[in-house]
Motif scaffolding. Sequence first.
Motif, PDB file in Angstrom:
ATOM      1  N   GLY A 395      99.426  13.352  17.676  1.00 50.83           N
ATOM      2  CA  GLY A 395     101.034  13.323  17.894  1.00 50.83           C
ATOM      3  C   GLY A 395     101.588  13.173  19.621  1.00 50.83           C
ATOM      4  N   LEU A 396     100.774  13.725  20.342  1.00 50.92           N
ATOM      5  CA  LEU A 396     101.001  13.959  22.179  1.00 50.92           C
ATOM      6  C   LEU A 396     100.879  12.430  22.451  1.00 50.92           C
ATOM      7  N   THR A 397     101.980  12.602  23.390  1.00 54.77           N
ATOM      8  CA  THR A 397     101.682  11.244  24.522  1.00 54.77           C
ATOM      9  C   THR A 397     100.901  11.776  25.213  1.00 54.77           C
ATOM     10  N   ALA A 398     100.175  11.029  26.025  1.00 53.19           N
ATOM     11  CA  ALA A 398      98.803  11.182  26.952  1.00 53.19           C
ATOM     12  C   ALA A 398      99.642  12.086  28.046  1.00 53.19           C
ATOM     13  N   ALA A 399     100.531  12.182  28.420  1.00 53.54           N
ATOM     14  CA  ALA A 399     101.045  13.410  29.421  1.00 53.54           C
ATOM     15  C   ALA A 399     101.155  14.076  28.684  1.00 53.54           C
ATOM     16  N   GLN A 400     101.936  14.414  27.868  1.00 54.47           N
ATOM     17  CA  GLN A 400     101.842  15.666  26.600  1.00 54.47           C
ATOM     18  C   GLN A 400     100.154  16.473  27.205  1.00 54.47           C
ATOM     19  N   ARG A 401      99.915  15.806  26.863  1.00 53.96           N
ATOM     20  CA  ARG A 401      98.265  16.452  26.012  1.00 53.96           C
ATOM     21  C   ARG A 401      97.498  17.276  27.297  1.00 53.96           C
ATOM     22  N   ASN A 402      97.826  15.594  28.317  1.00 51.48           N
ATOM     23  CA  ASN A 402      97.358  16.358  29.952  1.00 51.48           C
ATOM     24  C   ASN A 402      98.247  18.411  30.110  1.00 51.48           C
ATOM     25  N   ALA A 403      99.773  17.923  29.867  1.00 52.20           N
ATOM     26  CA  ALA A 403      99.997  19.087  29.979  1.00 52.20           C
ATOM     27  C   ALA A 403      98.650  20.053  29.437  1.00 52.20           C
ATOM     28  N   GLN A 404      99.739  20.198  27.992  1.00 52.89           N
ATOM     29  CA  GLN A 404      98.337  21.285  27.109  1.00 52.89           C
ATOM     30  C   GLN A 404      97.235  21.404  27.817  1.00 52.89           C
ATOM     31  N   TRP A 405      96.720  20.240  28.286  1.00 56.60           N
ATOM     32  CA  TRP A 405      95.286  21.110  28.434  1.00 56.60           C
ATOM     33  C   TRP A 405      95.317  22.217  29.319  1.00 56.60           C
ATOM     34  N   GLN A 406      96.250  21.443  31.142  1.00 59.10           N
ATOM     35  CA  GLN A 406      96.124  22.253  32.050  1.00 59.10           C
ATOM     36  C   GLN A 406      96.422  23.449  32.183  1.00 59.10           C
ATOM     37  N   LYS A 407      97.823  23.893  30.998  1.00 57.49           N
ATOM     38  CA  LYS A 407      97.899  24.565  31.316  1.00 57.49           C
ATOM     39  C   LYS A 407      97.216  25.573  30.121  1.00 57.49           C
ATOM     40  N   ILE A 408      96.059  25.552  29.425  1.00 60.20           N
ATOM     41  CA  ILE A 408      95.348  26.533  28.702  1.00 60.20           C
ATOM     42  C   ILE A 408      94.697  26.696  29.470  1.00 60.20           C
ATOM     43  N   LYS A 409      94.078  25.650  30.551  1.00 62.07           N
ATOM     44  CA  LYS A 409      92.791  25.981  31.567  1.00 62.07           C
ATOM     45  C   LYS A 409      93.049  26.320  32.206  1.00 62.07           C
ATOM     46  N   ALA A 410      94.445  26.728  32.895  1.00 61.48           N
ATOM     47  CA  ALA A 410      95.261  27.683  33.777  1.00 61.48           C
ATOM     48  C   ALA A 410      95.576  29.239  33.106  1.00 61.48           C
ATOM     49  N   GLY A 411      94.832  29.488  31.964  1.00 55.11           N
ATOM     50  CA  GLY A 411      95.149  30.762  31.207  1.00 55.11           C
ATOM     51  C   GLY A 411      95.952  31.026  30.863  1.00 55.11           C
ATOM     52  N   GLU A 412      96.807  29.754  30.492  1.00 65.38           N
ATOM     53  CA  GLU A 412      98.736  30.153  30.463  1.00 65.38           C
ATOM     54  C   GLU A 412      99.315  29.819  29.192  1.00 65.38           C
ATOM     55  N   ALA A 413      98.149  29.874  28.431  1.00 67.16           N
ATOM     56  CA  ALA A 413      98.177  30.092  26.285  1.00 67.16           C
ATOM     57  C   ALA A 413      97.381  30.813  26.040  1.00 67.16           C
ATOM     58  N   ASP A 414      97.222  31.677  24.899  1.00 66.95           N
ATOM     59  CA  ASP A 414      96.965  32.661  24.460  1.00 66.95           C
ATOM     60  C   ASP A 414      96.762  32.091  22.991  1.00 66.95           C
ATOM     61  N   VAL A 415      97.377  31.270  22.361  1.00 70.88           N
ATOM     62  CA  VAL A 415      97.274  30.547  20.896  1.00 70.88           C
ATOM     63  C   VAL A 415      97.259  28.830  21.191  1.00 70.88           C
ATOM     64  N   VAL A 416      95.895  28.358  21.005  1.00 73.34           N
ATOM     65  CA  VAL A 416      95.945  27.140  21.406  1.00 73.34           C
ATOM     66  C   VAL A 416      96.375  26.245  19.488  1.00 73.34           C
TER      67      VAL A 416
END
Length: 867
Positions: A395-416
Amino acid sequence: MRSRRSGEQMVFTRMGDWPMDKCGTSSLFEEMDSRLRGNDSGGDLRLRGNDSGGDLRLGGDGSEAGGGHIIRVAFESAADTEFDYLAADEIWPIQVGQRVEVPFGRKNKLQIGFCVGSGSRGPDPSTLLRSAQDGRTPVRSAQDDRTPLRSAHVPRASGGDDKRRGFKLKMVSKVIDERPLVDGGLMELARWISGYYVCPLGQVLAAMVPGAVKKGAGVRTQRYVYLCDGADEAIGQLKGKKQKEIAALLRERKAISPESSLELQELIDSVGCGAEPVKRLAEQGIVRMGRRTVFSALPAIPKGMAIEAKEVVLNEDQEKALGEIRERIDSSAFGVTLLHGVTDSGKTELYIRAIQAVLDRGKKAIVLLPEIALTAQTVQRFSARFTRIAVMHSGLTAAQRNAQWQKIKAGEADVVIGARSAVFSPVSELGLIVVDEEHEPSYKQDTAPRYNGRDVAIKRAQLANAHCVLGSATPSLETLANCREKKHFYVARLPRRVMDLPMPEMRLVDMRGVSVTGKGVNLISEPLGERLREALGRGEQAILLLNRRGYSNFVFCPSCKHTLHCRNCDVTLTFHKSKAVGSGRMQTVTGRHIGSGYAMCHYCLAQTLVPEKCPVCGKGMAMIGLGSQRLEEELAAKLPDARVARIDSDSMAGKDYYRVLSAFGEGQIDVLAGTQMLAKGLHFPNVTLVGIISADTSLYLPDFRANERTFQLISQVAGRAGRSAKKGTVFVQTFLPNQPAIQFALAGDFEGFVQEELKHRKACNLPPFWRLASIVMRDMKFERLEAACKAMRGRIDGIVNGGGLNAVVRGPMPAVISRVQRFHRMQIIVQAPEAGTMQRLFGELRAAGPIRPAVKIAIDIDPVNLL
Ligand code: ADP
Ligand code: ZN
């Protein structure tokens, strides 16, 4: 991402609020990967296409080529092969997991592929790539028989066989990613998936990274400005009006570091000038400017409907289960806990506590949910408890998906939190993976790689020494078997509902007694119709569930109610349309038969022709299909004043879906009709009536899991209905009132159902006792397809007989859906008691030459259905 410069920082901007209609997801499309592949070749595997050989070029002996660096590349195209390339010093080092652009084929067309091995020329060329793998993801050699990849035939820099010597490797033209998209752990997982699910490594890698990430959706470069330390004096002496204003504004906003800086554009907009005054300030050392990459997107977590984090005191059952799970988490060893708890028993609450336990140990967690369950409400429940959270769903837009993924990759999300493909999230320090509703068939991806998200989750947990929690009210028989037989598998139970909600009244309606019109059976029985009128008369609402898959036809005598049964098994037969049988009628010793198809048993796979006349009473047999248009028509005739809306995943985009759901919630719709997907969202307090139009629809699916699906559907509806003071009623309509699956489901007897079902599975060598693989081959030309299928069968027989493998091979036979989009489809089914046997068989199949004539081949290991 490409544009990120070293030293620049990465931030995640939020722009505006979350629009309500984006809060959830649509159920049908999953991430980008299937779209990326284009529609037709559909990720099918062409076993070793012959077009890949063009990658070799005659030339010197290879050793003279510039640079001593070699990488191995896996392409997204279906070539089941990895290729080596030389890399120039200027672009070295290239790490495993980065993408590169390289010339490919005779025409040297530039193609993008993942670097899957990387190394510099050493004294012993045969160990070159192996040693460059930082020890974590060895490139397997030809001798490793568990690796069916054709890497053995890839030309090495030197070494290799005589024929290969003298070939020169091509050069990498450019490196695309600055950092690897896939780390060592995920690369190892990719290799496992490639091997286990018989899919080229390049395709697996392509599916692992969302298309939005590869395209850099929503990425832009931002210029920022902040005040330098100790610039006060210089500021005091400033002459220019605009310069003074800029300095004042920066001071007012406390922009004194990159972190607290202002965006250049915002700054000059508020002051009302161009970039010139800022530049002059920078020249005087009063401000400093920089650039950073930002991933701009709407926040992926819905705002404005926040729910309070309720303070929940766990009950005794929950405490006990949590204690067990926590112990396993604390051991830091791999393990799987099946959390078997009825609906509303507090499973989600336990996931949250287990995640907290993992975070306390400095680790991270992934939560997988079926796409349709990823509603705003669910996501909110987690985000109310955890702040550093990322969500990944379609349901996310491409930009949202990328932002979420980058956030995870950068270690800024503890829970996905995410759907199936979130199992590939680039989470480091993984401590826990939760798979909710682990029995859901939607965890299986139906294009290559045909992985099961639950099983990949278990594998990923194992590779990371993490814990995996599988939750369900109706666990799959496979998981139950694992819990019985495998070490590392445990069970925790939550047998009671948290709040003592009354179960809804369950009413069975025997459809064998209902009238048949010219169009077939009435879909709404008398008792259901009556109750519908009553409920609507009181201003209450109703939901009608119908599995509308058109091919789930069954053969039935409208006159004497006889249905065709299997000679060997106690199940009804399903009608399969097929060209193979021939057209028109067929005369045999037992009379005339329908020529457009045959009936098949989904347990023993026995096939039989369908008599035109009922063998019992001699009247004409009927093929009955239950379509949702039929239901709409009937509703309009029976309840002309009712406001009816239809929801089914095929006909509805995500937005419309939520619009209809909210209209229903506001009482603008009286009756909501739809597919099984509705069963997951049944918490409308004004709904007092739920009708399962045909509980048998899934029973008639030509699949051995039909009983299991039926049991799950009825249990789910029963668990969901009756969520308010108004007592609910569930009508279960069936032509097969004595079917064990239906009886057990109505009685809420899960154990009884499992015992009964396992008997059949065991007798027919089906999962969870044996392993299953399905090979579906398709082509426009039937003769060509038949020839290819014969060749495939011959090759499989050769491998089975040659290796003395314990496996049963069936087919080729027409697939259940024997023709799709002008493609004929044939199926070969392989059964083997051991997973290892299956792996060996497919490994050898993959390593052998291409099947001729060439047709599309889709291999499905552990299929969730046999369509
Ligand atoms: P499940 O996931 O098994 O359907 P949930 O975790 O969603 O169950 O729990 C159902 C409801 O009960 C939720 O509203 C949840 O907040 C609440 N709940 C869960 N555990 C408790 C508890 N121990 N005491 C009170 N309420 C609880
Ligand atoms: Zn049978």
